[in-house]
Design an enzyme around this catalytic site. Structure first.
Site, PDB file in Angstrom:
ATOM      1  N   GLY A 109      43.531  45.238  73.286  1.00  0.00           N
ATOM      2  CA  GLY A 109      42.703  46.641  73.360  1.00  0.00           C
ATOM      3  C   GLY A 109      44.058  47.326  73.741  1.00  0.00           C
ATOM      4  O   GLY A 109      44.528  48.655  73.183  1.00  0.00           O
ATOM      5  N   GLU A 132      43.031  38.028  71.093  1.00  0.00           N
ATOM      6  CA  GLU A 132      41.426  37.964  71.257  1.00  0.00           C
ATOM      7  C   GLU A 132      41.034  36.502  70.559  1.00  0.00           C
ATOM      8  O   GLU A 132      40.598  36.006  71.901  1.00  0.00           O
ATOM      9  CB  GLU A 132      41.067  38.877  70.956  1.00  0.00           C
ATOM     10  CG  GLU A 132      40.525  40.037  70.988  1.00  0.00           C
ATOM     11  CD  GLU A 132      42.436  41.394  70.247  1.00  0.00           C
ATOM     12  OE1 GLU A 132      42.511  40.799  69.948  1.00  0.00           O
ATOM     13  OE2 GLU A 132      42.250  42.059  70.928  1.00  0.00           O
TER      14      GLU A 132
HETATM   15  C1  HXC Z   1      43.435  40.543  83.301  1.00  0.00           C
HETATM   16  C2  HXC Z   1      45.820  39.908  82.915  1.00  0.00           C
HETATM   17  C3  HXC Z   1      45.545  40.815  81.289  1.00  0.00           C
HETATM   18  C4  HXC Z   1      44.486  40.611  81.269  1.00  0.00           C
HETATM   19  C5  HXC Z   1      47.630  40.096  82.814  1.00  0.00           C
HETATM   20  N1  HXC Z   1      47.410  40.390  83.464  1.00  0.00           N
HETATM   21  N2  HXC Z   1      46.355  40.524  80.671  1.00  0.00           N
HETATM   22  N3  HXC Z   1      44.529  40.092  83.889  1.00  0.00           N
HETATM   23  N4  HXC Z   1      43.519  41.308  82.195  1.00  0.00           N
HETATM   24  N5  HXC Z   1      44.176  41.124  80.115  1.00  0.00           N
HETATM   25  C6  HXC Z   1      47.219  39.332  84.056  1.00  0.00           C
HETATM   26  C7  HXC Z   1      47.704  38.195  85.228  1.00  0.00           C
HETATM   27  O1  HXC Z   1      46.469  36.958  85.448  1.00  0.00           O
HETATM   28  C8  HXC Z   1      48.407  38.351  85.844  1.00  0.00           C
HETATM   29  O2  HXC Z   1      47.791  38.532  86.898  1.00  0.00           O
HETATM   30  C9  HXC Z   1      49.550  39.127  85.759  1.00  0.00           C
HETATM   31  O3  HXC Z   1      48.581  40.038  85.214  1.00  0.00           O
HETATM   32  C10 HXC Z   1      50.608  39.113  84.902  1.00  0.00           C
HETATM   33  O4  HXC Z   1      50.194  37.829  84.265  1.00  0.00           O
HETATM   34  P1  HXC Z   1      51.195  36.614  83.640  1.00  0.00           P
HETATM   35  O5  HXC Z   1      50.633  36.210  82.584  1.00  0.00           O
HETATM   36  O6  HXC Z   1      51.129  36.020  84.988  1.00  0.00           O
HETATM   37  O7  HXC Z   1      52.469  37.004  82.723  1.00  0.00           O
HETATM   38  P2  HXC Z   1      53.293  36.176  81.820  1.00  0.00           P
HETATM   39  O8  HXC Z   1      53.089  35.346  81.796  1.00  0.00           O
HETATM   40  O9  HXC Z   1      54.803  36.997  81.782  1.00  0.00           O
HETATM   41  O10 HXC Z   1      52.102  36.860  80.742  1.00  0.00           O
HETATM   42  C11 HXC Z   1      52.208  37.993  80.231  1.00  0.00           C
HETATM   43  C12 HXC Z   1      51.114  37.964  78.875  1.00  0.00           C
HETATM   44  C13 HXC Z   1      49.831  37.511  79.514  1.00  0.00           C
HETATM   45  C14 HXC Z   1      51.410  37.354  78.152  1.00  0.00           C
HETATM   46  C15 HXC Z   1      50.753  39.782  79.007  1.00  0.00           C
HETATM   47  O11 HXC Z   1      49.729  37.921  81.059  1.00  0.00           O
HETATM   48  C16 HXC Z   1      48.585  37.335  78.733  1.00  0.00           C
HETATM   49  O12 HXC Z   1      48.701  36.925  77.469  1.00  0.00           O
HETATM   50  N6  HXC Z   1      47.255  38.444  78.691  1.00  0.00           N
HETATM   51  C17 HXC Z   1      46.748  37.888  78.252  1.00  0.00           C
HETATM   52  C18 HXC Z   1      46.026  39.204  77.029  1.00  0.00           C
HETATM   53  C19 HXC Z   1      45.388  39.544  75.993  1.00  0.00           C
HETATM   54  O13 HXC Z   1      45.012  38.283  76.107  1.00  0.00           O
HETATM   55  N7  HXC Z   1      44.449  40.532  75.949  1.00  0.00           N
HETATM   56  C20 HXC Z   1      42.772  40.616  75.523  1.00  0.00           C
HETATM   57  C21 HXC Z   1      42.178  40.692  75.645  1.00  0.00           C
HETATM   58  S1  HXC Z   1      40.821  41.160  75.527  1.00  0.00           S
HETATM   59  P3  HXC Z   1      48.165  37.752  88.659  1.00  0.00           P
HETATM   60  O14 HXC Z   1      46.891  37.421  89.270  1.00  0.00           O
HETATM   61  O15 HXC Z   1      47.761  35.935  88.442  1.00  0.00           O
HETATM   62  O16 HXC Z   1      49.022  37.646  89.532  1.00  0.00           O
HETATM   63  C22 HXC Z   1      41.005  42.624  74.394  1.00  0.00           C
HETATM   64  C23 HXC Z   1      39.859  43.274  73.895  1.00  0.00           C
HETATM   65  C24 HXC Z   1      39.427  44.743  73.195  1.00  0.00           C
HETATM   66  O17 HXC Z   1      41.775  43.156  74.558  1.00  0.00           O
HETATM   67  C25 HXC Z   1      38.070  44.653  73.008  1.00  0.00           C
HETATM   68  C26 HXC Z   1      37.554  45.619  74.248  1.00  0.00           C
HETATM   69  C27 HXC Z   1      38.518  47.004  74.992  1.00  0.00           C
END
Ligand code: HXC
Length: 258
Positions: A109, A132
Site C-alpha cells: 500500500g 503482497e
Molecule cells: C505491520 C509492519 C509492517 C506492516 C513493518 N512492520 N512492516 N507492521 N504492517 N506492513 C513492523 C514490523 O513488524 C516490526 O515491528 C517493525 O515494523 C520493523 O520492521 P522489521 O521487519 O523488523 O524491519 P526490517 O527487518 O528492516 O524489514 C523492513 C521491511 C519488513 C522489509 C519493510 O518489515 C517487511 O517486509 N514488511 C512488510 C512489507 C509488506 O509485506 N507489505 C505489504 C503489506 S499488504 P516490531 O514490533 O517487530 O518491531 C498491503 C496491501 C495493500 O500493503 C492493499 C490495501 C491497502
C-alpha cells in the site's frame, strides 16, 4: 487539527503530510487512512495551499497496509467498508498537485499510495515493491494497475508475482519515479518542486494535471482532443496574458490565479 498517525504542516503555499508511525515502518493502519483523508480535505479546501507533499521518514515512506490489523479481516468486512475504500482513493482524487517524497521502503500500500501521487521524488535509498504475494494476497489499491501503466507489463508482473523490490535507480530507469536525489536532500528537492508549482497559475496547473491524467484513461485521439480543449481554455485566464506579456517584457510574471 491534531492527528495521531500523521503530521500535518503548512509551509508557505505547500501542505506537508508526513506519515508518523516510525516503530512500524509507517504501516498504514485504518485510522491513518482516515487521518490522511481528513488532512487532504483540509489542504484542498485551504485557498492558501497550492501544492501538497506526502512523505514518511528516512527509513520508510510506508511498508504497506498494517498486516496485524488485516490478518483476521473477512471478505465481507473488506468489501463492505465504504469509508476505507473511499479513503484508499483519496490521494488520486485530489485536484491540487501532490508530490510523493519517498525515502526507504515504499511497499505494498505504500508503493500504491506513492503511485497515486502526481509524481515521485525518491531518495537514493528508496525501495519500491508489491510484496503482497509473499503474504498470501495481492495488491488492492493500484499495484497491478498504476504500476503496469508506469513501468510496463514485464516489470509489473515481475514485481507483483515475485514480490521483488526495485531500488531507486531501477525505479527511475523504469519510469516509476521522476528523479532520484541524495537521501540528505530528497525532502528539500520535493519542497522546491512543490514551491515552484505553487508559484504558477493555480487554475492552469489544475488543467495541466487533468490533461496528463487523461493520458492514462483514454485513447490517444481522445486524449489529444481533451488536451486541445484544455489548452484553448487557458486563454480564458488573465494568467495566460500575464505569463506571455511578462516573457515579452523580460520580467517575472505575477500570476493572480484567475
Ligand atoms: C505491520 C509492519 C509492517 C506492516 C513493518 N512492520 N512492516 N507492521 N504492517 N506492513 C513492523 C514490523 O513488524 C516490526 O515491528 C517493525 O515494523 C520493523 O520492521 P522489521 O521487519 O523488523 O524491519 P526490517 O527487518 O528492516 O524489514 C523492513 C521491511 C519488513 C522489509 C519493510 O518489515 C517487511 O517486509 N514488511 C512488510 C512489507 C509488506 O509485506 N507489505 C505489504 C503489506 S499488504 P516490531 O514490533 O517487530 O518491531 C498491503 C496491501 C495493500 O500493503 C492493499 C490495501 C491497502
Amino acid at each position: 487539527m491534531s492527528f495521531e498517525h500523521i503530521l500535518l504542516e503548512k509551509k508557505a503555499a505547500v501542505g506537508i503530510i508526513r506519515f508518523n508511525r516510525p516503530k512500524s515502518m509507517n504501516a498504514l493502519c485504518q485510522p491513518l487512512f482516515a487521518e490522511l483523508s481528513e488532512a487532504l480535505d483540509d489542504l484542498e479546501s485551504d485557498d492558501a495551499i497550492a501544492a501538497i507533499i506526502i512523505t514518511g521518514n528516512d527509513k520508510a515512506f510506508a511498508a504497506g497496509a498494517d498486516i496485524g490489523e488485516m490478518v483476521e479481516a473477512s471478505y465481507q468486512q473488506m468489501l463492505a467498508d465504504e469509508g476505507l475504500n473511499r479513503q484508499w482513493d483519496r490521494i488520486a482524487n485530489c485536484r491540487k498537485p501532490v508530490i510523493a517524497a519517498v525515502a526507504g521502503y515504499a511497499l505494498g500500500g505504500g508503493c500504491e499510495l506513492a503511485m497515486s501521487c502526481d509524481f515521485i521524488i525518491a531518495a537514493d535509498n528508496a525501495k519500491f515493491g508489491q510484496p503482497e504475494i509473499t503474504i498470501g494476497t495481492m495488491p488492492g489499491i493500484g499495484g497491478t494497475q498504476r504500476l503496469t501503466r508506469l513501468v510496463g507489463k514485464a516489470r509489473a508482473m515481475d514485481m507483483c508475482l515475485t514480490g521483488r523490490m526495485m531500488d531507486a535507480q531501477e525505479a527511475e530507469r523504469a519510469g516509476l519515479v521522476s528523479r532520484v536525489v541524495p537521501l540528505e536532500s530528497y525532502f528539500e528537492e520535493a519542497f522546491e518542486a512543490a514551491s515552484l508549482i505553487a508559484g504558477f497559475s493555480r487554475p492552469v496547473v489544475k488543467l495541466a494535471k487533468e490533461a496528463v491524467n487523461a493520458a492514462l484513461e483514454t485513447t490517444l485521439t481522445q486524449g489529444l482532443k481533451t488536451e486541445r480543449r484544455l489548452f484553448h481554455s487557458t486563454f480564458a485566464f488573465d494568467d495566460q496574458k500575464e505569463g506571455m506579456k511578462a516573457f515579452i517584457e523580460k520580467r517575472k510574471p505575477v500570476f493572480k490565479h484567475r
